[in-house]
Design an enzyme around this catalytic site. Structure first.
Site, PDB file in Angstrom:
ATOM      1  N   HIS A  16       0.840  -1.196   0.000  1.00  0.00           N
ATOM      2  CA  HIS A  16       0.000   0.000   0.000  1.00  0.00           C
ATOM      3  C   HIS A  16       0.878   1.251   0.000  1.00  0.00           C
ATOM      4  CE1 HIS A  16      -2.151  -3.358   1.826  1.00  0.00           C
ATOM      5  NE2 HIS A  16      -3.273  -2.827   1.431  1.00  0.00           N
TER       6      HIS A  16
ATOM      7  N   ASP B 136      -9.685   5.982   8.105  1.00  0.00           N
ATOM      8  CA  ASP B 136     -11.147   5.866   8.192  1.00  0.00           C
ATOM      9  C   ASP B 136     -11.538   4.533   8.821  1.00  0.00           C
ATOM     10  OD1 ASP B 136     -11.473   8.217   6.477  1.00  0.00           O
ATOM     11  OD2 ASP B 136     -10.859   6.878   4.856  1.00  0.00           O
TER      12      ASP B 136
ATOM     13  N   ASN C  53      -8.757  10.758   4.243  1.00  0.00           N
ATOM     14  CA  ASN C  53      -8.571  10.783   2.781  1.00  0.00           C
ATOM     15  C   ASN C  53      -9.854  10.481   2.012  1.00  0.00           C
ATOM     16  OD1 ASN C  53      -8.907   7.991   2.804  1.00  0.00           O
ATOM     17  ND2 ASN C  53      -6.717   7.564   2.841  1.00  0.00           N
TER      18      ASN C  53
ATOM     19  N   ILE D 295     -11.297   7.931   1.195  1.00  0.00           N
ATOM     20  CA  ILE D 295     -11.319   6.793   0.269  1.00  0.00           C
ATOM     21  C   ILE D 295     -11.222   5.482   1.051  1.00  0.00           C
ATOM     22  CG2 ILE D 295     -10.098   5.617  -1.622  1.00  0.00           C
ATOM     23  CD1 ILE D 295     -11.332   8.229  -2.514  1.00  0.00           C
TER      24      ILE D 295
ATOM     25  N   HIS E  49      -5.371   2.748  -3.076  1.00  0.00           N
ATOM     26  CA  HIS E  49      -5.289   2.157  -1.729  1.00  0.00           C
ATOM     27  C   HIS E  49      -4.251   1.045  -1.663  1.00  0.00           C
ATOM     28  CE1 HIS E  49      -6.415   0.467   2.147  1.00  0.00           C
ATOM     29  NE2 HIS E  49      -6.479  -0.703   1.554  1.00  0.00           N
TER      30      HIS E  49
ATOM     31  N   GLU F 276     -15.278  -4.821  26.335  1.00  0.00           N
ATOM     32  CA  GLU F 276     -14.321  -5.918  26.363  1.00  0.00           C
ATOM     33  C   GLU F 276     -13.240  -5.765  25.292  1.00  0.00           C
ATOM     34  OE1 GLU F 276     -17.608  -6.317  25.890  1.00  0.00           O
ATOM     35  OE2 GLU F 276     -18.313  -7.059  27.828  1.00  0.00           O
TER      36      GLU F 276
ATOM     37  N   ASP G 212     -28.494 -17.591  34.045  1.00  0.00           N
ATOM     38  CA  ASP G 212     -28.319 -16.574  33.003  1.00  0.00           C
ATOM     39  C   ASP G 212     -28.458 -17.161  31.596  1.00  0.00           C
ATOM     40  OD1 ASP G 212     -28.256 -14.271  34.426  1.00  0.00           O
ATOM     41  OD2 ASP G 212     -26.084 -14.053  34.451  1.00  0.00           O
TER      42      ASP G 212
ATOM     43  N   HIS H 204     -24.981 -16.575  28.108  1.00  0.00           N
ATOM     44  CA  HIS H 204     -23.904 -16.319  29.064  1.00  0.00           C
ATOM     45  C   HIS H 204     -23.083 -17.563  29.387  1.00  0.00           C
ATOM     46  CE1 HIS H 204     -25.942 -12.558  29.366  1.00  0.00           C
ATOM     47  NE2 HIS H 204     -25.228 -12.126  30.377  1.00  0.00           N
TER      48      HIS H 204
END
Lengths: 691, 691
Positions: free
Chosen positions: B38, B176, B206, B208, B282, B434, B491, B495
């Protein structure tokens, strides 16, 4: 877009107050009896949920599967008793038009007990009226985005002028925890981007988390964050202010260009003299004293348990019941008129409502000719997907910003892109948001759409919670995971899956497929589309794989059985070579050499462990005869689990470490995935187990 | 807090422009030669990175491990050539005071080749100067939050008046994609909450993404979102405006109450005539024409490859080199003075800098007496953690809002809470986040702290990407995962982990431990703290487990070997019972019955597959003799993988489906985890394999 029959000005009547306190006390009593659960949130949110359900929700309790019902998602799934109380009081039936209640008072008394309809967290498919399984935080709200997208999609595709078959709204109640989870941020960003004005989140701003006050860890301005996402932000200063709640809901119903979040300040455990507004009200039974104290605070008989006062059930019948029945009846009229108006359209509508694939959906699935050069399974996947999709109009999906690599774009005419003002597009741009993609795909599946997501296999790690939930909910969605091994090459170990395939295989109920060539890809899709209550994932190669000559080798139809004999010898084999995906070609290559040498070898292509395990013993032993101990299993993934098929004395060629950044040919050599290595292992096995 | 020696007013000199274009062209040439990678982002960001590195970064290229260096994180890891070019030009050494370069020009020419120092994405531990492994989006920025927290923690703990041993800043370049990922939102929220003013993210805006323009999927207002998180938001309208970049960095350096994000508008592939500002810039090689065109645009000789013009290296020596050397030298003085001023303090500082555990760190680890009632392993974990932590001052951690359940709170005097104006606290409230917790723990580990996180085992699914990266980076962090089975009880299935333990075992290098009782917990912690380059996870019970009588059964010290013979009979056993965690007691119970019946049984406690696999064959066969085929394996988790230890003909008692919501005693019966079931299987095995 107004579904209200009572304006916000309507004052709270006596029976309404009774109804609200019935929700609260049912929650209190159920948690106390079970000696576990969460009453604090139901106690706080009863007025909000009551107002939404009995004054606004477009939902017919007698027809809980009505496709155009408003969806109510309890993203804060631990507050399950809030939902169960509502289902009970509103008289939601177990099936459309049936008399059996989805949740009886006895069910509530059996809260959290074995096989009861009232498990600790709401479970879709298990309790009618539960629109999605929640509990893992952030999932419900993210599902709700998919449901809202689905509603808009269906409206765009199926509505006729003046005949709105699909215009439902989606409401989700969420907690601090839901909003702290990254997945809710991802989903909210997409919802804002797509301007989903049929979506309303109600945020229970009680400022209490398990560890204490939210100021311990949650200092952000939620309102500002949602404005940044492009949402309408409304506030209700007191969860007990029904008038303010109604006003906010009216404002939501009148908005047409963005989703809405209503921030409701509430007091967790409202009414409990000592525990309210503390972390102690979050979970566990309140204890006798607090139970009585809360009941006193509500003006409730202290010793009454599971009390539903006279008038409360009737109040729900007069509210949500009457409104829902009328709406359903009106919708039936729309449906009839729409079908009459347009025969072709009628078939589309009927197919969707019946949840079936249209006739001939698979007629264009290609048969790929033998080709030594072949093509990547991601490439054949793209071709098969594009051969099926034109015939399955209720299928949509996309990638987390990797569509050009995943080859998941639907490219035929009219496929379209799902965009802010184009809700009917079938290509979704999820952005770099794998987790929300998984949850949104679940939401789309929950409203009956055949939805899919896509990313690199290694990034399946970002979206395991929704994949697990899809399996728990038995949703027939699917995901296309490409770049399924060190075949990724130069991008290196961060992008090369090792443990992901095994980790997916371990999810109960999930169908995991790693096809070996283009024709196995085609069969894999046939299988996936035949599934009614299981999600599936595909692991596909980045690199080209030869298309096997199916005249010479067995038909790819064996994919449906999880594993099949691809190439064989006369009589009992001296050695069995087992592979999946890109490694099957290594097995075939070794097989051909062995055959020329007079060694009786068998090649088993094993795209799916779980499908194979579902076959009967006779079939399994016909593929892997117990008396043939000479075996080699080859897969570019974790070796864990292969012992089951290679046997205690077989050889396993797999990954023991992370991968590396280099051109693929160098990696294959480095990690031992060459025809020679397989051949060597096969010869060694045949020698050791000579009979 | 100013680290600048050149104010923002300094104009761009000729050699600075040359330096920037050298970064660009090295990236272009490396990608072109590798035919993958890249270059687009390095071409865009070279002026930003140059300005930061050569004018501001407090970093001594000759001392890349200097503990108080500013950290530079390339969260957009695909832009790795930007970092490699900087490491090369700045002359970063492979080791402190050494002459060998971390990245030579030859290394750059070997970009993305097997075993080169320049893999596709930057890899910590592999290339000096790479502060964290990046590529999976969102991870680098989330790591940077941990690094910033760690810097503040160390400063609070170790600085003396006028002797700032730790006051580094942390810079992260993000894309991004980084900001779309939920984990970055979670981490940014925590950073804002904690007011980490030593943290600066530089957002490469950018517009993109791989699928096209960001408007396809990213419509939110990033600036507003970060204001909501409590950040300072700055903008640079043009990535080529070095003056504006410098101004923004100055503003960051002068801020003292919040983290900073600098939004830099850039043009991806800047200079490439046709591809710039498109998704084509890219990834992948630009192609000859675009390479030449870009070089022309920079005023660069078209045909020169890997050119480093005269003066460029000297420019870096005069900038970052000279500044870094002076800062390091000053810091050495601080260190000397601080040690002289306070002997006790000197030992703390020295222990931390040497990365060693203090003497006697384990002296208070309790020995738990035999107790049939016992205690949950989460409880014993809490006790052991609190016995170790007072002696290991550089250990800190916390839970994702489940500390009261995970029992991870450090409760001794002075442990403190890490809070907005209390950076030295050792208890971290991660909130219900988490994923960010995992990434932040990695960031803390990267600056040398012994850090841990905690949540329910089932929610390990939310944080798999950072666990994987901890293992890839060989970081000795750990996580405490409690509620490790259907033992969760009411639960319910959302869970109750089933596949999580196996999924963790499958991560290469990760040490996974599921101790059977309190003394195994103690041994597990001894093992974890002995690890230098492996992360570890603990799977612990919610429910009480008997504390075994170690006079009667073998010592828990066997934990370190992954599996050990806990109870045995004379001579070769008739049957071997293998279990982990809460199921070992079932094996012991069956063993006692069998013994009374005269059946020679053996119990193997197997808390860790991976540790066991690391033992030599002799040890492994001493525990599981190959000739004893009668075996029963019991674990409340996925059955996958147990074939390896149970053998082809052994019995496996495990989970084949999701769990259920009910009291534990009902679940144990429903899913077959009772002494009787184990006994029955053992008898059956002994009978089948009678010799």
């Amino acid at each position: 877009m107004s579904g209200a029959d009572a304006g916000p000005k309507a004052a709270l009547s006596e029976v309404e107050k009774l109804s609200i306190d019935t929700i609260r006390t049912l929650a209190i009593d159920a948690v106390q009896k079970a000696n576990s659960g969460h009453a604090g949130a139901p106690m706080a949110l009863a007025p909000v949920a009551y107002t939404l359900w009995n004054r606004y929700l477009r939902y017919d309790p007698a027809r809980p599967h009505w496709p155009n019902r408003d969806r109510f998602v309890l993203s804060a799934g631990h507050a399950s008793m809030l939902l169960y109380a509502l289902l009970h009081l509103a008289g939601v039936a177990r099936e459309d038009g049936g008399n059996e209640p989805a949740v009886s008072l006895d069910d509530i008394k059996q809260f959290r007990q074995l096989d009861s309809r009232t498990p600790g967290h709401p479970e879709y498919h298990f309790t009618t009226g539960v629109e999605t399984t929640t509990g893992p935080l952030g999932q419900g709200v993210a599902n709700s985005v998919g449901m809202a997208m689905g509603g808009r999609f269906l409206g765009e595709r199926l509505n006729k002028p003046e005949l709105p078959l699909f215009d439902y709204n989606v409401y989700a109640i969420c907690s601090d925890g839901d909003l702290m989870e990254g997945v809710s941020g991802e989903a909210a960003s997409i919802a804002g981007h797509l301007r989903l004005s049929n979506l309303c989140w109600i945020y229970d701003n009680n400022t209490i988390t398990i560890e204490g006050h939210t100021e311990l860890a949650f200092g952000e301005e939620v309102a500002t964050r949602f404005l940044a996402y492009g949402w309408q932000v409304l506030r209700v200063a007191d969860a007990n202010d029904v008038h303010a709640i109604a006003s906010a809901l009216e404002t939501f119903l009148q908005s047409s260009d963005r989703p809405t979040i209503i921030i409701v300040n509430s007091i967790i455990g409202y009414g409990a003299p000592k525990k309210q507004n503390t972390a102690k009200a979050h979970s566990d039974a309140l204890g006798e004293d607090e139970v009585k104290g809360a009941k006193r605070a509500y003006g409730w008989p202290e010793d009454a348990q599971f009390l539903v006062p006279d008038g409360v059930v009737q109040n729900f019948r007069d509210g949500i019941g009457a409104r829902g029945a009328a709406l359903f009846s009106q919708w039936e009229g729309f449906l009839k008129a729409a079908k009459e108006a347009d025969a072709e359209h009628a078939e589309d509508v009927t197919a969707f409502l019946e949840g079936r694939l249209p006739e001939g959906w698979d007629r264009d699935i290609p048969v790929f000719p033998a080709d030594a050069k072949g093509l990547a399974t991601r490439e054949s996947s793209g071709k098969v997907l594009n051969a099926i999709a034109p015939h399955v109009p209720f299928m949509l999906g996309g990638s987390a910003d990797l569509a050009p690599s995943n080859k998941t774009k639907l490219e035929f005419e009219g496929a379209g892109t799902l965009a802010p003002f184009e809700p009917g597009g079938r290509n979704i741009h999820f952005g770099v948001r794998e987790h929300a993609m998984g949850s949104i795909v679940n939401g789309l599946g929950l409203v009956g759409l055949r939805a899919y997501g896509a990313t690199f296999l290694v990034f399946a790690d970002y979206m395991r919670p929704p994949i697990r939930l899809a399996s728990l909910m038995e949703l027939p969605i699917f995901h296309v995971f490409t770049h399924d091994s060190i075949g990724v090459g130069e991008d290196g170990p961060t992008h090369q899956p090792v443990e992901q395939l095994l980790s997916l295989r371990a999810i109960p109920g999930l169908v995991t497929l790693r096809p070996a060539d283009a024709n196995e890809v085609a069969e894999a899709y046939r299988l996936i589309f035949s599934l009614k209550n299981q999600p599936a994932v595909l692991a596909l190669s980045r690199q080209p794989l030869p298309t096997l000559d199916r005249a010479q080798y067995a038909s790819a139809a064996g994919v449906a059985k999880g594993a099949y004999v691809l190439a064989d010898s006369e009589g009992s084999p001296d050695v069995i070579l087992i592979g999946s995906g890109s490694e099957v070609q290594l097995c075939v290559s070794a097989y051909e050499t062995l055959k020329a040498e007079g060694v009786k070898a068998r090649v088993v292509s094993m795209p799916s462990w779980d499908l194979f395990e579902r076959q009967d013993q006779a079939y399994r032993e016909s593929v892997l005869p117990p008396d043939v101990l000479a075996r080699v299993a080859v897969e570019q993934g974790s070796v864990i689990g292969w012992d089951r098929y290679a046997g205690s004395s077989g050889a396993i060629i797999g990954m023991h470490t992370f991968g590396s950044s280099a051109p693929l040919k160098d990696l294959l050599k480095k990690f031992g995935f060459t025809p020679d290595k397989v051949l060597e292992a096969a010869r060694d096995q045949a020698r050791r187990h000579r009979r």
